[in-house]
Design an enzyme around this catalytic site. Sequence first.
Site, PDB file in Angstrom:
ATOM      1  N   VAL A   1       0.885  -1.166   0.000  1.00  0.00           N
ATOM      2  CA  VAL A   1       0.000   0.000   0.000  1.00  0.00           C
ATOM      3  C   VAL A   1       0.918   1.209   0.000  1.00  0.00           C
ATOM      4  CG1 VAL A   1      -1.629   1.336   1.383  1.00  0.00           C
ATOM      5  CG2 VAL A   1      -1.886  -1.140   1.204  1.00  0.00           C
TER       6      VAL A   1
ATOM      7  N   HIS B   1      -7.264 -43.561  19.451  1.00  0.00           N
ATOM      8  CA  HIS B   1      -7.945 -43.596  18.159  1.00  0.00           C
ATOM      9  C   HIS B   1      -9.429 -43.383  18.360  1.00  0.00           C
ATOM     10  CE1 HIS B   1      -8.815 -44.801  14.043  1.00  0.00           C
ATOM     11  NE2 HIS B   1      -9.765 -45.593  14.508  1.00  0.00           N
TER      12      HIS B   1
END
Length: 472
Positions: free
Chosen positions: A238, A445
């Site tokens: 910018v 798991h």
Amino acid sequence: MSNKTQLVVIGGGPGGYAAAFNAADKGMNVTLINDDKNPGGVCLYRGCIPSKALLHVAKLLNEAKEAKNWGIEFSEPKIDLDKLRSFKNKVVNQMTGGLGQLSKARKVNYVEGRASFINSTKLHIKKIDGTTEDLEFENAIIATGSLPTRIPALSIDSPRVIDSTGALELADVPERFLVIGGGYIGLEMGSVYAALGSKVTVVEMTPSLLPGADKDLVNVLKKSIDEKMESVYLNTKVVKMEDTGSAVKVTFEGNDVQEKEQLFDKVLVSIGRSPVTNGLGLENTKVKISQRGFIEIDNKCQTDDPKIFAIGDIVGGAMLAHKASAEGKVAVEAILGHKVAFEPNAIPAVVFTDPELAWAGITEIEAKEKGIKVEVARFPWAASGRATTVDRPDGLTKLIIDHETERILGMGIVGYGAGEMIAEGVLAIEMAALAKDVALSIHPHPTLSETVMETAEVFFGESTHLYRPKRK
Ligand SMILES: Cc1cc2nc3c(=O)[nH]c(=O)nc-3n(C[C@H](O)[C@H](O)[C@H](O)COP(=O)(O)OP(=O)(O)OC[C@H]3O[C@@H](n4cnc5c(N)ncnc54)[C@H](O)[C@@H]3O)c2cc1C
């Protein structure tokens, strides 16, 4: 207030209050000087905590949209901005009020005011109630933190141009929102506003978002950012901003952007943070400041003035709350004469976007720069049972492993919940775990944490859920 203290801590952020509380726990007489009603600093009042409260809501909004893929459709959410702001403020007040109570319980002498050094053993304090007082100390810890960096080209005087503190105030949900800076603060705040309904554009002057983070991780996040944000301009600067009265006219320079002049309703400037040494009177001490404005310290957090220590953002390095707190504890130990050094192998960094991105220890970029010979094992989440059940295959876990010793030197994760999981990497790195240790540690798991174990298995060519030929 007695005008003598054993230890004075200046600044009540996560560095300062952790140091003050720790010193009090160890039996020291402590004064903590800070310019807010309660301890908390940037982290609790204007940083980590309010941003994470808003990101929690952003996550919920994103998930509500995703739910249609699973057969559940919610109607468009109604956003009550006042209520959302109150929720965020309640979180901040609860946390900072709690720190105030913890400070009292530990008998820390908390002074609401600003301090400056008269010399190496004496401070001048301007209290919030308008009175002043001088305080003699045996030791001092400076923990005055940092402020958003301002540069003249981007610091126009307009209510439409804000910094992270302004963005957290949540005054409105602008239609067109520009974020200048693709670092973690810009991406987190951009994610909040995008979820609330703003069309967010991110502009970053380097070739990548999150400069410093490994590209394979950033690429996964970038896909999601591209979907959620209006535009992302890389290699773009910018160069000019102007308040037209009804918007901010922004001029861009760079090949990534077609329209060089664009209008935005609000612009967040998040281009970095600068140390707060102004008005501290350091010139009256032997404390040295680096060219970039940070206080120079040794590995005990001691400055060139032997009675004065410094910790947190003010000394640079990883400008993160947990780094500040860890340094605070080292400084206290050093003041007590214990043999101690701040030499971590892993300071975790977490970007709380969606997906989250986190790393700890060495990155691939760093290994290359330092000429450390490493091997990298990766486990894409498309092969994870848990990632599939939550419909979040957009993730990757990687381990950076010493070529010779097979010791884990670094871990990187991008994916849902990466910020919580990275702690396993910190422990592995600090405990000098080998890839085999992680591969042999039974993980539950189905969880996302299994991806860590399977990444170590990938290293040996033995991952159950991912076929990769054995390494030579
Ligand atoms: C939007 C945002 C989000 C962030 N998110 C995270 C995150 O998720 N995780 C993370 O780890 N980090 C995050 N950070 C960074 C984190 O807030 C800082 O790294 C951390 O607060 C630094 O702690 P500190 O103790 O060094 O100083 P600070 O927290 O900056 O506190 C310093 C305090 O000292 C006060 N002070 C300054 N000068 C004086 C003086 N002369 N006398 C008395 N008081 C003084 C200041 O006003 C301030 O209250 C975020 C920052 C921002 C802005």
